[in-house]
Design a protein around this motif. Structure first.
Motif, PDB file in Angstrom:
ATOM      1  N   UNK A  11       0.844  -1.204   0.000  1.00  0.00           N
ATOM      2  CA  UNK A  11       0.000   0.000   0.000  1.00  0.00           C
ATOM      3  C   UNK A  11       0.876   1.249   0.000  1.00  0.00           C
ATOM      4  N   UNK A  12       1.917   1.231   0.797  1.00  0.00           N
ATOM      5  CA  UNK A  12       2.835   2.376   0.855  1.00  0.00           C
ATOM      6  C   UNK A  12       3.491   2.577  -0.507  1.00  0.00           C
ATOM      7  N   UNK A  13       3.959   1.493  -1.103  1.00  0.00           N
ATOM      8  CA  UNK A  13       4.590   1.579  -2.416  1.00  0.00           C
ATOM      9  C   UNK A  13       3.612   2.136  -3.447  1.00  0.00           C
ATOM     10  N   UNK A  32      -5.660   0.135  -8.477  1.00  0.00           N
ATOM     11  CA  UNK A  32      -6.460  -1.086  -8.520  1.00  0.00           C
ATOM     12  C   UNK A  32      -5.942  -2.038  -7.449  1.00  0.00           C
ATOM     13  N   UNK A  33      -6.762  -2.302  -6.440  1.00  0.00           N
ATOM     14  CA  UNK A  33      -6.389  -3.211  -5.354  1.00  0.00           C
ATOM     15  C   UNK A  33      -6.756  -4.622  -5.790  1.00  0.00           C
ATOM     16  N   UNK A  43      -0.226  -7.069  -5.884  1.00  0.00           N
ATOM     17  CA  UNK A  43      -1.194  -6.541  -4.923  1.00  0.00           C
ATOM     18  C   UNK A  43      -1.946  -5.342  -5.496  1.00  0.00           C
ATOM     19  N   UNK A  44      -1.203  -4.497  -6.236  1.00  0.00           N
ATOM     20  CA  UNK A  44      -1.797  -3.280  -6.792  1.00  0.00           C
ATOM     21  C   UNK A  44      -1.294  -3.038  -8.205  1.00  0.00           C
ATOM     22  N   UNK A 116     -11.221  -6.075  -9.305  1.00  0.00           N
ATOM     23  CA  UNK A 116     -10.369  -5.265  -8.433  1.00  0.00           C
ATOM     24  C   UNK A 116     -11.173  -4.122  -7.820  1.00  0.00           C
ATOM     25  N   UNK A 117     -10.770  -3.734  -6.626  1.00  0.00           N
ATOM     26  CA  UNK A 117     -11.332  -2.533  -6.012  1.00  0.00           C
ATOM     27  C   UNK A 117     -10.558  -1.354  -6.591  1.00  0.00           C
ATOM     28  N   UNK A 118     -11.284  -0.443  -7.254  1.00  0.00           N
ATOM     29  CA  UNK A 118     -10.631   0.653  -7.969  1.00  0.00           C
ATOM     30  C   UNK A 118     -10.854   1.965  -7.240  1.00  0.00           C
TER      31      UNK A 118
END
Length: 125
Positions: A11-13, A32-33, A43-44, A116-118
């Motif tokens: 998430x940080x990246x 996009x998660x 992951x993203x 994906x959760x966008x």
């Protein structure tokens, strides 16, 4: 996006990738998660658009510089620097996709990973 130490590493990246894209005025940035998507390769995905060869180069360079400056990390793999239509910076857990606007519409990557959760990131003027 706030870059702080409470975020999971990927998430940080992804938030640092967004920051690099924003520095060079990338448009239509989405995160996009993919963590809940079966068989996802990262992951993203962080996807953005640029309007010229020069801007695509600048965005890719800014993402690379931000990630290196903050996390001392280089892309594991890069593609597309020569053709300047779709550039990819692969950091394993996070993949940055930098598209020329028409190619983004053509490849429709957001639709390919529809589960994906966008999160849409507001453009900075």
């Amino acid at each position: 996006m706030d870059v702080n130490n409470t975020l999971a590493p990927s998430e940080k990246l992804s938030s640092i990738v967004v920051k690099g894209m924003q520095e060079k005025k990338a448009s239509d940035i989405v995160v996009m998660d993919l963590r809940k998507v079966k068989n996802a390769i990262a992951d993203f995905f962080v996807v953005c658009s640029g309007s010229s060869d020069t801007q695509l180069d600048a965005i890719a360079d800014a993402v690379d510089e931000e990630v290196h400056k903050i996390l001392d990390q280089n892309p594991w793999h890069q593609e597309g620097k020569a053709n300047k239509e779709w550039m990819l910076l692969d950091y394993v857990d996070v993949v940055a996709h930098i598209f020329k606007k028409d190619k983004r519409d053509f490849y429709a990557i957001e639709n390919l990973w529809g589960d994906a959760e966008i999160t849409e990131i507001e453009d900075i003027s």
